[in-house]
Design a protein around this motif. Structure first.
Motif, PDB file in Angstrom:
ATOM      1  N   MET A  36       0.833  -1.208   0.000  1.00 58.54           N
ATOM      2  CA  MET A  36       0.000   0.000   0.000  1.00 58.54           C
ATOM      3  C   MET A  36       0.867   1.257   0.000  1.00 58.54           C
ATOM      4  O   MET A  36       0.602   2.193  -0.755  1.00 58.54           O
ATOM      5  CB  MET A  36      -0.945   0.006   1.194  1.00 58.54           C
ATOM      6  CG  MET A  36      -1.987  -1.066   1.118  1.00 58.54           C
ATOM      7  SD  MET A  36      -2.979  -0.873  -0.371  1.00 58.54           S
ATOM      8  CE  MET A  36      -4.492  -1.560   0.161  1.00 58.54           C
ATOM      9  N   CYS A  37       1.878   1.293   0.827  1.00 57.07           N
ATOM     10  CA  CYS A  37       2.778   2.452   0.875  1.00 57.07           C
ATOM     11  C   CYS A  37       3.509   2.628  -0.455  1.00 57.07           C
ATOM     12  O   CYS A  37       3.616   3.750  -0.960  1.00 57.07           O
ATOM     13  CB  CYS A  37       3.780   2.300   2.009  1.00 57.07           C
ATOM     14  SG  CYS A  37       3.078   2.540   3.652  1.00 57.07           S
TER      15      CYS A  37
ATOM     16  N   ARG B  11      -0.482   4.707  -1.254  1.00 56.20           N
ATOM     17  CA  ARG B  11      -1.664   4.682  -0.398  1.00 56.20           C
ATOM     18  C   ARG B  11      -1.273   4.447   1.061  1.00 56.20           C
ATOM     19  O   ARG B  11      -1.723   3.512   1.708  1.00 56.20           O
ATOM     20  CB  ARG B  11      -2.632   3.610  -0.887  1.00 56.20           C
ATOM     21  CG  ARG B  11      -3.184   3.925  -2.269  1.00 56.20           C
ATOM     22  CD  ARG B  11      -4.117   2.858  -2.751  1.00 56.20           C
ATOM     23  NE  ARG B  11      -3.292   1.699  -3.122  1.00 56.20           N
ATOM     24  CZ  ARG B  11      -3.755   0.607  -3.705  1.00 56.20           C
ATOM     25  NH1 ARG B  11      -5.029   0.484  -3.958  1.00 56.20           N
ATOM     26  NH2 ARG B  11      -2.940  -0.378  -4.033  1.00 56.20           N
ATOM     27  N   GLY B  12      -0.443   5.342   1.578  1.00 52.08           N
ATOM     28  CA  GLY B  12       0.064   5.222   2.948  1.00 52.08           C
ATOM     29  C   GLY B  12      -1.011   5.224   4.014  1.00 52.08           C
ATOM     30  O   GLY B  12      -0.819   4.655   5.091  1.00 52.08           O
ATOM     31  N   THR B  13      -2.152   5.828   3.747  1.00 52.78           N
ATOM     32  CA  THR B  13      -3.236   5.825   4.736  1.00 52.78           C
ATOM     33  C   THR B  13      -3.852   4.439   4.893  1.00 52.78           C
ATOM     34  O   THR B  13      -4.583   4.198   5.845  1.00 52.78           O
ATOM     35  CB  THR B  13      -4.347   6.822   4.368  1.00 52.78           C
ATOM     36  OG1 THR B  13      -4.851   6.496   3.067  1.00 52.78           O
ATOM     37  CG2 THR B  13      -3.827   8.245   4.382  1.00 52.78           C
TER      38      THR B  13
ATOM     39  N   TRP C  69       1.322   3.039  12.103  1.00 53.19           N
ATOM     40  CA  TRP C  69       1.605   3.412  13.489  1.00 53.19           C
ATOM     41  C   TRP C  69       0.926   4.743  13.767  1.00 53.19           C
ATOM     42  O   TRP C  69       0.590   5.475  12.842  1.00 53.19           O
ATOM     43  CB  TRP C  69       3.113   3.562  13.700  1.00 53.19           C
ATOM     44  CG  TRP C  69       3.849   2.274  13.608  1.00 53.19           C
ATOM     45  CD1 TRP C  69       4.181   1.611  12.455  1.00 53.19           C
ATOM     46  CD2 TRP C  69       4.319   1.480  14.676  1.00 53.19           C
ATOM     47  NE1 TRP C  69       4.837   0.455  12.753  1.00 53.19           N
ATOM     48  CE2 TRP C  69       4.949   0.345  14.113  1.00 53.19           C
ATOM     49  CE3 TRP C  69       4.287   1.609  16.054  1.00 53.19           C
ATOM     50  CZ2 TRP C  69       5.527  -0.643  14.893  1.00 53.19           C
ATOM     51  CZ3 TRP C  69       4.875   0.623  16.822  1.00 53.19           C
ATOM     52  CH2 TRP C  69       5.479  -0.481  16.243  1.00 53.19           C
ATOM     53  N   GLY C  70       0.761   5.094  15.024  1.00 51.08           N
ATOM     54  CA  GLY C  70       0.150   6.368  15.362  1.00 51.08           C
ATOM     55  C   GLY C  70       0.729   6.960  16.627  1.00 51.08           C
ATOM     56  O   GLY C  70       0.871   6.261  17.635  1.00 51.08           O
ATOM     57  N   TYR C  71       1.071   8.246  16.576  1.00 51.14           N
ATOM     58  CA  TYR C  71       1.538   8.933  17.781  1.00 51.14           C
ATOM     59  C   TYR C  71       0.393   8.965  18.785  1.00 51.14           C
ATOM     60  O   TYR C  71      -0.732   9.324  18.462  1.00 51.14           O
ATOM     61  CB  TYR C  71       2.002  10.364  17.460  1.00 51.14           C
ATOM     62  CG  TYR C  71       3.268  10.392  16.647  1.00 51.14           C
ATOM     63  CD1 TYR C  71       4.474  10.005  17.211  1.00 51.14           C
ATOM     64  CD2 TYR C  71       3.254  10.763  15.318  1.00 51.14           C
ATOM     65  CE1 TYR C  71       5.642  10.004  16.469  1.00 51.14           C
ATOM     66  CE2 TYR C  71       4.414  10.768  14.562  1.00 51.14           C
ATOM     67  CZ  TYR C  71       5.600  10.394  15.148  1.00 51.14           C
ATOM     68  OH  TYR C  71       6.751  10.385  14.410  1.00 51.14           O
ATOM     69  N   GLY C  72       0.687   8.547  20.005  1.00 51.20           N
ATOM     70  CA  GLY C  72      -0.322   8.506  21.043  1.00 51.20           C
ATOM     71  C   GLY C  72      -1.047   7.176  21.109  1.00 51.20           C
ATOM     72  O   GLY C  72      -1.824   6.937  22.025  1.00 51.20           O
ATOM     73  N   LEU C  73      -0.803   6.294  20.142  1.00 52.28           N
ATOM     74  CA  LEU C  73      -1.390   4.952  20.158  1.00 52.28           C
ATOM     75  C   LEU C  73      -0.281   3.925  20.217  1.00 52.28           C
ATOM     76  O   LEU C  73       0.013   3.385  21.270  1.00 52.28           O
ATOM     77  CB  LEU C  73      -2.276   4.738  18.917  1.00 52.28           C
ATOM     78  CG  LEU C  73      -3.494   5.646  18.822  1.00 52.28           C
ATOM     79  CD1 LEU C  73      -4.174   5.493  17.475  1.00 52.28           C
ATOM     80  CD2 LEU C  73      -4.459   5.332  19.948  1.00 52.28           C
TER      81      LEU C  73
END
Length: 70
Positions: A11-12, A16-18, A24-28
């Motif tokens: 995907m990346c 389509r990186g989303t 990964w997610g900041y705060g998760l």
């Protein structure tokens, strides 16, 4: 932008990186949600121009709430 794609999956590689399979997610999955300071890549940031810092910190959470209502 709090979402951090891996950059290597199919995907990346197709732009389509989303839809990254290892997103990964900041705060998760990465530190950040309750931290006073964190270090992020410059490409994950958005300039605030002359906006007051107290207003700027509420821009993203407010945008999320507004988009949830639409």
């Amino acid at each position: 932008d709090t979402a951090v794609p891996c950059g290597w999956c199919t995907m990346c590689q197709s732009g389509r990186g989303t839809q990254c399979v290892r997103l990964w997610g900041y705060g998760l999955s990465l530190p950040g949600s309750a931290a006073e300071h964190i270090v992020v890549e410059a490409s994950r940031t958005v300039g605030i121009g002359d906006m007051d810092i107290d207003t700027a910190v509420l821009a993203e959470p407010t945008a999320c709430a507004v988009h949830a209502l639409v």
